[in-house]
Design a protein around this motif. Structure first.
Motif, PDB file in Angstrom:
ATOM      1  N   GLN A  82       0.854  -1.184   0.000  1.00  0.00           N
ATOM      2  CA  GLN A  82       0.000   0.000   0.000  1.00  0.00           C
ATOM      3  C   GLN A  82       0.891   1.234   0.000  1.00  0.00           C
ATOM      4  O   GLN A  82       1.958   1.256   0.621  1.00  0.00           O
ATOM      5  CB  GLN A  82      -0.906   0.004   1.234  1.00  0.00           C
ATOM      6  N   PHE A  83       0.467   2.272  -0.703  1.00  0.00           N
ATOM      7  CA  PHE A  83       1.288   3.473  -0.795  1.00  0.00           C
ATOM      8  C   PHE A  83       0.407   4.671  -1.103  1.00  0.00           C
ATOM      9  O   PHE A  83      -0.761   4.539  -1.475  1.00  0.00           O
ATOM     10  CB  PHE A  83       2.374   3.313  -1.865  1.00  0.00           C
ATOM     11  N   MET A  84       0.990   5.845  -0.918  1.00  0.00           N
ATOM     12  CA  MET A  84       0.305   7.092  -1.201  1.00  0.00           C
ATOM     13  C   MET A  84       0.970   7.747  -2.405  1.00  0.00           C
ATOM     14  O   MET A  84       2.184   7.947  -2.417  1.00  0.00           O
ATOM     15  CB  MET A  84       0.369   8.036   0.006  1.00  0.00           C
ATOM     16  N   ARG A  85       0.166   8.060  -3.418  1.00  0.00           N
ATOM     17  CA  ARG A  85       0.666   8.774  -4.589  1.00  0.00           C
ATOM     18  C   ARG A  85       0.393  10.261  -4.397  1.00  0.00           C
ATOM     19  O   ARG A  85      -0.759  10.669  -4.207  1.00  0.00           O
ATOM     20  CB  ARG A  85      -0.011   8.264  -5.862  1.00  0.00           C
ATOM     21  N   ILE A  86       1.443  11.078  -4.438  1.00  0.00           N
ATOM     22  CA  ILE A  86       1.335  12.510  -4.189  1.00  0.00           C
ATOM     23  C   ILE A  86       1.740  13.270  -5.440  1.00  0.00           C
ATOM     24  O   ILE A  86       2.798  13.005  -6.032  1.00  0.00           O
ATOM     25  CB  ILE A  86       2.239  12.938  -3.021  1.00  0.00           C
ATOM     26  N   ARG A  87       0.910  14.239  -5.814  1.00  0.00           N
ATOM     27  CA  ARG A  87       1.194  15.069  -6.983  1.00  0.00           C
ATOM     28  C   ARG A  87       1.247  16.535  -6.568  1.00  0.00           C
ATOM     29  O   ARG A  87       0.429  16.993  -5.760  1.00  0.00           O
ATOM     30  CB  ARG A  87       0.115  14.882  -8.045  1.00  0.00           C
ATOM     31  N   ALA A  88       2.208  17.269  -7.115  1.00  0.00           N
ATOM     32  CA  ALA A  88       2.361  18.694  -6.820  1.00  0.00           C
ATOM     33  C   ALA A  88       2.073  19.517  -8.068  1.00  0.00           C
ATOM     34  O   ALA A  88       2.618  19.238  -9.140  1.00  0.00           O
ATOM     35  CB  ALA A  88       3.773  18.991  -6.324  1.00  0.00           C
ATOM     36  N   ILE A 129       3.221   7.299 -13.218  1.00  0.00           N
ATOM     37  CA  ILE A 129       2.449   8.316 -13.929  1.00  0.00           C
ATOM     38  C   ILE A 129       3.060   9.677 -13.624  1.00  0.00           C
ATOM     39  O   ILE A 129       3.159  10.080 -12.466  1.00  0.00           O
ATOM     40  CB  ILE A 129       0.975   8.297 -13.487  1.00  0.00           C
ATOM     41  N   GLN A 130       3.504  10.394 -14.627  1.00  0.00           N
ATOM     42  CA  GLN A 130       4.119  11.711 -14.466  1.00  0.00           C
ATOM     43  C   GLN A 130       5.188  11.704 -13.374  1.00  0.00           C
ATOM     44  O   GLN A 130       5.126  12.441 -12.396  1.00  0.00           O
ATOM     45  CB  GLN A 130       3.049  12.778 -14.189  1.00  0.00           C
ATOM     46  N   PRO A 131       6.217  10.845 -13.535  1.00  0.00           N
ATOM     47  CA  PRO A 131       7.198  10.660 -12.466  1.00  0.00           C
ATOM     48  C   PRO A 131       8.036  11.904 -12.183  1.00  0.00           C
ATOM     49  O   PRO A 131       8.643  12.485 -13.085  1.00  0.00           O
ATOM     50  CB  PRO A 131       8.074   9.524 -12.994  1.00  0.00           C
ATOM     51  N   ALA A 132       8.049  12.328 -10.934  1.00  0.00           N
ATOM     52  CA  ALA A 132       8.912  13.432 -10.511  1.00  0.00           C
ATOM     53  C   ALA A 132      10.341  12.917 -10.336  1.00  0.00           C
ATOM     54  O   ALA A 132      10.553  11.790  -9.889  1.00  0.00           O
ATOM     55  CB  ALA A 132       8.406  14.028  -9.202  1.00  0.00           C
ATOM     56  N   ASP A 156      12.924   4.943 -10.153  1.00  0.00           N
ATOM     57  CA  ASP A 156      11.638   4.282 -10.354  1.00  0.00           C
ATOM     58  C   ASP A 156      11.454   3.063  -9.463  1.00  0.00           C
ATOM     59  O   ASP A 156      10.471   2.330  -9.585  1.00  0.00           O
ATOM     60  CB  ASP A 156      11.453   3.901 -11.824  1.00  0.00           C
ATOM     61  N   THR A 157      12.398   2.819  -8.553  1.00  0.00           N
ATOM     62  CA  THR A 157      12.251   1.754  -7.561  1.00  0.00           C
ATOM     63  C   THR A 157      12.314   2.381  -6.171  1.00  0.00           C
ATOM     64  O   THR A 157      12.931   3.438  -5.969  1.00  0.00           O
ATOM     65  CB  THR A 157      13.351   0.697  -7.692  1.00  0.00           C
ATOM     66  N   ALA A 184       7.564  19.942 -12.033  1.00  0.00           N
ATOM     67  CA  ALA A 184       7.692  20.205 -13.457  1.00  0.00           C
ATOM     68  C   ALA A 184       6.498  19.612 -14.202  1.00  0.00           C
ATOM     69  O   ALA A 184       5.911  18.608 -13.781  1.00  0.00           O
ATOM     70  CB  ALA A 184       8.994  19.616 -13.991  1.00  0.00           C
ATOM     71  N   PHE A 185       6.135  20.220 -15.334  1.00  0.00           N
ATOM     72  CA  PHE A 185       4.993  19.753 -16.115  1.00  0.00           C
ATOM     73  C   PHE A 185       5.186  18.294 -16.521  1.00  0.00           C
ATOM     74  O   PHE A 185       6.211  17.912 -17.070  1.00  0.00           O
ATOM     75  CB  PHE A 185       4.837  20.619 -17.366  1.00  0.00           C
ATOM     76  N   GLU A 186       4.191  17.469 -16.194  1.00  0.00           N
ATOM     77  CA  GLU A 186       4.183  16.036 -16.482  1.00  0.00           C
ATOM     78  C   GLU A 186       5.346  15.290 -15.825  1.00  0.00           C
ATOM     79  O   GLU A 186       5.730  14.208 -16.253  1.00  0.00           O
ATOM     80  CB  GLU A 186       4.164  15.782 -17.989  1.00  0.00           C
ATOM     81  N   ALA A 187       5.912  15.865 -14.758  1.00  0.00           N
ATOM     82  CA  ALA A 187       6.956  15.197 -13.976  1.00  0.00           C
ATOM     83  C   ALA A 187       6.820  15.677 -12.533  1.00  0.00           C
ATOM     84  O   ALA A 187       7.701  16.340 -11.995  1.00  0.00           O
ATOM     85  CB  ALA A 187       8.335  15.504 -14.533  1.00  0.00           C
ATOM     86  N   ASP A 188       5.681  15.327 -11.918  1.00  0.00           N
ATOM     87  CA  ASP A 188       5.325  15.960 -10.654  1.00  0.00           C
ATOM     88  C   ASP A 188       4.715  15.012  -9.627  1.00  0.00           C
ATOM     89  O   ASP A 188       4.053  15.458  -8.694  1.00  0.00           O
ATOM     90  CB  ASP A 188       4.326  17.095 -10.927  1.00  0.00           C
ATOM     91  N   THR A 189       4.970  13.708  -9.762  1.00  0.00           N
ATOM     92  CA  THR A 189       4.266  12.740  -8.911  1.00  0.00           C
ATOM     93  C   THR A 189       5.235  11.727  -8.307  1.00  0.00           C
ATOM     94  O   THR A 189       6.112  11.195  -9.000  1.00  0.00           O
ATOM     95  CB  THR A 189       3.177  12.012  -9.720  1.00  0.00           C
ATOM     96  N   VAL A 190       5.056  11.453  -7.012  1.00  0.00           N
ATOM     97  CA  VAL A 190       5.873  10.463  -6.305  1.00  0.00           C
ATOM     98  C   VAL A 190       4.956   9.494  -5.576  1.00  0.00           C
ATOM     99  O   VAL A 190       3.755   9.738  -5.426  1.00  0.00           O
ATOM    100  CB  VAL A 190       6.822  11.136  -5.288  1.00  0.00           C
TER     101      VAL A 190
END
Length: 205
Positions: A82-88, A129-132, A156-157, A184-190
């Motif tokens: 289980q994990f939390m996906r955070i987008r800025a 998805i949109q990897p920061a 990515d790991t 950054a645009f389309e690179a904002d999610t962890v």
């Protein structure tokens, strides 16, 4: 691999106004921390036990994450993980300042950790998805401001991000473990799997 998701909005997640980050909003912070107790593992643990065993946010306890304006979070699972996906959508210094996406320490946790150097370990990775490319982290307690953000690169790991906080104050009325992905645009999610806090040696107060 199949995944289950739940976006945290409305009653599912507490929302913190940006101004509530500052000490002058202590009443708002106290109310928020009180709400976070419903998620915390420390509700039945004495400060001495917390200090000895540390704090861990993982699994269902990730629901204790709070997001300020400019960030969103989604609870997901892949198999048993289980994990939390955070987008800025913006940076921490754009507009009103805040603690970002964060875990708020409860009164018992504050009592246990205040007056100590604290080690924070965050298990994180780039989202698929949109990897920061990086994640900013901080440990906000009285006397710690926005210049404390530290940027850590991600892959990515999953990897452990480890940093030690040395607060300038030994009496804490609030405490936040702050997270802020690159924006950054389309690179904002962890994605965050686990957060650990460990009390180290006492400070010279």
């Amino acid at each position: 691999m199949a995944s289950n998701s739940q976006t945290l909005t409305g009653s599912d997640m507490f929302s913190l106004p940006d101004w509530a980050f500052y000490p002058i909003a202590a009443a708002a912070c106290a109310a928020m921390i009180g709400g976070a107790l419903s998620f915390g593992e420390s509700t039945h643990r004495a400060p001495e036990q917390i200090r000895a065993e540390g704090l861990t946010y993982e699994g269902d306890l990730l629901y204790g994450l709070t997001t300020a304006n400019g960030l969103t979070a989604e609870f997901l699972s892949e198999g048993e993980t289980q994990f939390m996906r955070i987008r800025a959508e913006r940076g921490p210094l754009d507009g009103m300042h805040s603690a970002g996406a964060f875990f708020a320490l409860s009164p018992s946790e504050l009592s246990a950790l205040q007056g100590h150097r604290v080690r924070i370990t965050i298990r994180a990775r780039q989202s698929s998805i949109q990897p920061a490319e990086g994640l900013r982290v901080s440990f906000f307690v009285p006397g710690v401001g926005q210049d404390s953000w530290q940027r850590m690169p991600l892959s990515d790991t999953y990897q452990d991000i480890v940093f030690d906080a040395v607060p300038v104050s030994c009496e804490w009325t609030f405490g936040f473990v702050g997270l802020w992905p690159d924006w950054a645009f389309e690179a904002d999610t962890v994605e965050i799997e686990r957060v650990d806090l460990t009390a180290l040696e006492p400070l010279d107060c």
